[in-house]
Scaffold this motif. Sequence first.
Motif, short mmCIF file in Angstrom:
data_model
loop_
_atom_site.label_atom_id
_atom_site.label_comp_id
_atom_site.label_asym_id
_atom_site.label_seq_id
_atom_site.Cartn_x
_atom_site.Cartn_y
_atom_site.Cartn_z
N ILE A 175 37.04 56.46 36.41
CA ILE A 175 36.52 55.12 36.08
C ILE A 175 36.95 54.14 37.18
O ILE A 175 36.16 53.31 37.63
CB ILE A 175 37.01 54.67 34.68
N GLU A 176 38.18 54.28 37.65
CA GLU A 176 38.66 53.40 38.74
C GLU A 176 37.79 53.59 39.99
O GLU A 176 37.39 52.62 40.64
CB GLU A 176 40.12 53.73 39.07
N ILE A 219 29.20 49.35 34.51
CA ILE A 219 29.93 49.35 33.23
C ILE A 219 31.43 49.57 33.50
O ILE A 219 32.28 48.87 32.94
CB ILE A 219 29.42 50.44 32.26
N CYS A 220 31.74 50.52 34.39
CA CYS A 220 33.16 50.80 34.69
C CYS A 220 33.81 49.55 35.29
O CYS A 220 34.94 49.20 34.93
CB CYS A 220 33.28 51.98 35.66
N PHE A 221 33.11 48.88 36.18
CA PHE A 221 33.62 47.66 36.80
C PHE A 221 33.88 46.60 35.73
O PHE A 221 34.96 45.99 35.67
CB PHE A 221 32.59 47.17 37.84
N SER A 222 32.90 46.41 34.84
CA SER A 222 33.02 45.37 33.81
C SER A 222 34.13 45.71 32.82
O SER A 222 34.88 44.83 32.37
CB SER A 222 31.69 45.24 33.05
N LEU A 223 34.24 47.00 32.50
CA LEU A 223 35.28 47.47 31.58
C LEU A 223 36.65 47.16 32.17
O LEU A 223 37.51 46.55 31.51
CB LEU A 223 35.10 48.98 31.42
N GLN A 224 36.87 47.54 33.41
CA GLN A 224 38.18 47.31 34.05
C GLN A 224 38.49 45.82 34.16
O GLN A 224 39.60 45.39 33.85
CB GLN A 224 38.19 47.92 35.46
N GLU A 225 37.49 45.03 34.62
CA GLU A 225 37.76 43.59 34.80
C GLU A 225 38.16 42.96 33.47
O GLU A 225 39.05 42.13 33.40
CB GLU A 225 36.52 42.88 35.37
N PHE A 228 41.69 44.58 31.97
CA PHE A 228 42.86 44.26 32.80
C PHE A 228 43.14 42.75 32.79
O PHE A 228 44.30 42.33 32.88
CB PHE A 228 42.68 44.79 34.22
N ALA A 229 42.08 41.94 32.66
CA ALA A 229 42.30 40.49 32.53
C ALA A 229 43.04 40.20 31.22
O ALA A 229 43.96 39.37 31.18
CB ALA A 229 40.97 39.75 32.56
N MET A 230 42.66 40.91 30.15
CA MET A 230 43.35 40.73 28.86
C MET A 230 44.83 41.10 28.98
O MET A 230 45.71 40.37 28.51
CB MET A 230 42.70 41.64 27.80
N ASN A 256 46.54 52.43 38.16
CA ASN A 256 45.28 51.80 38.56
C ASN A 256 45.53 50.64 39.53
O ASN A 256 46.23 49.68 39.20
CB ASN A 256 44.54 51.30 37.31
N ARG A 257 44.90 50.70 40.71
CA ARG A 257 45.18 49.68 41.75
C ARG A 257 44.62 48.32 41.40
O ARG A 257 45.15 47.29 41.78
CB ARG A 257 44.64 50.15 43.10
#
Length: 367
Positions: A175-176, A219-225, A228-230, A256-257
């Motif tokens: 996903i990363e 989707i992976c980008f949106s999921l991570q953003e 990780f913001a939360m 995860n970087r």
Amino acid sequence: MILLGIESTAHTFSCGVVKEGEILSNVIDMYRPPEGGIHPREAAEHHREVAASVIGEALKRAGVKLSEIDAVGYSKGPGLGPALRVGATAARTLAVKLSLPLIPVNHCVAHLEVGRIVGAKDPVLLYVSGGNTQVISFSEGRYRIFGETQDIGVGNMLDKFAREASIPFPGGPEIERLAEEGRRYIELPYSVKGMDVAFSGILTAALTCLKRGERLEDICFSLQETIFAMLTEVTERAMAHLKKSEVLLGGGVARNRRLQEMVRTRAEERGATFFVPPPDLCVDNGAMIAYTAELMYRAGIGVSPEPADRRAPSCEGPPRLPSPRPPLHNAPHHPSPPPSRPHPPGPCGTSGPRPPARGRPLSPPCT
Ligand code: ATP
Ligand code: FE2
């Protein structure tokens, strides 16, 4: 002194060797199911198959003979019963055969303690792994939980999404990689409640995007953003609340970087110092168990293994060893070691009365 540590709580069988707080070796063998999730019995079968060779390889890489080991640590939980049993049996066999002390280590505490190896002294810890998502800090004499997931762990959420997207276990790393190719942010539910977070609504929304045919990378980008913001938000809130000037990441998702970048940026904006252990010390590994076992052993915590038929059932917790060793130079600076029992244990399965203090204590369960 030299300690050997065995990890087998879930998908990974691992063995590490530590000498005076220094990691000499850390051999990791992760079970990857051909399809679907992890079945506890299959994971245990994998662990049984690889146990002897992983332990042998860890000793070889450390350049240490079995006869030079001073104590054996193992992950006592929390974890999957059948998988835990393999590690505990291997550790106990070694301890009985070599007449060594056996040190049962709490897996979550080990994920936290190993972070001290990179220099964190009194941090707010963001523990993000498969099964756990917690904001933890040492306060008023013990580790306390200041925020956590209200449903699933962040790693399990990523793995569940990955499974539906036909990405093999573990899903986090892929996903990363896909997220780096994301171009469009798709709005997903942002679920922070005070110091807590929740992920199941986000998972459902991400799966809906998948069914709708959105680009997987987006989707992976949106999921991570989003997630990780939360996590960054609740970590920062804990730092402000506790007035701490260090933040430490731990657990598999800490590899995860993008998460590292977000937490590091926010920490530095606050004038705080950011720490993250090397990747192999973030995921499940035997070195973190050996490292924590050494701290416990020096504090006099451990058991003397006896043949099973001579053991009386007990819920007293591990007896203290007779002669505590001097503390390590890089041992935690707090007055008492975190894995010790801060108050008398209650009956089996309970941990006695709770002190009236901020945060929920993180204490090892009665064994
Ligand atoms: P717990 O410690 O709660 O018992 P666990 O032992 O299963 O959980 P770890 O081995 O600490 O968890 O971490 C495994 C998790 O880390 C998996 O969910 C995996 O997808 C996730 N993970 C590993 N690398 C990455 C990465 N680069 N990005 C995001 N997630 C990752
Ligand atoms: Fe773990």
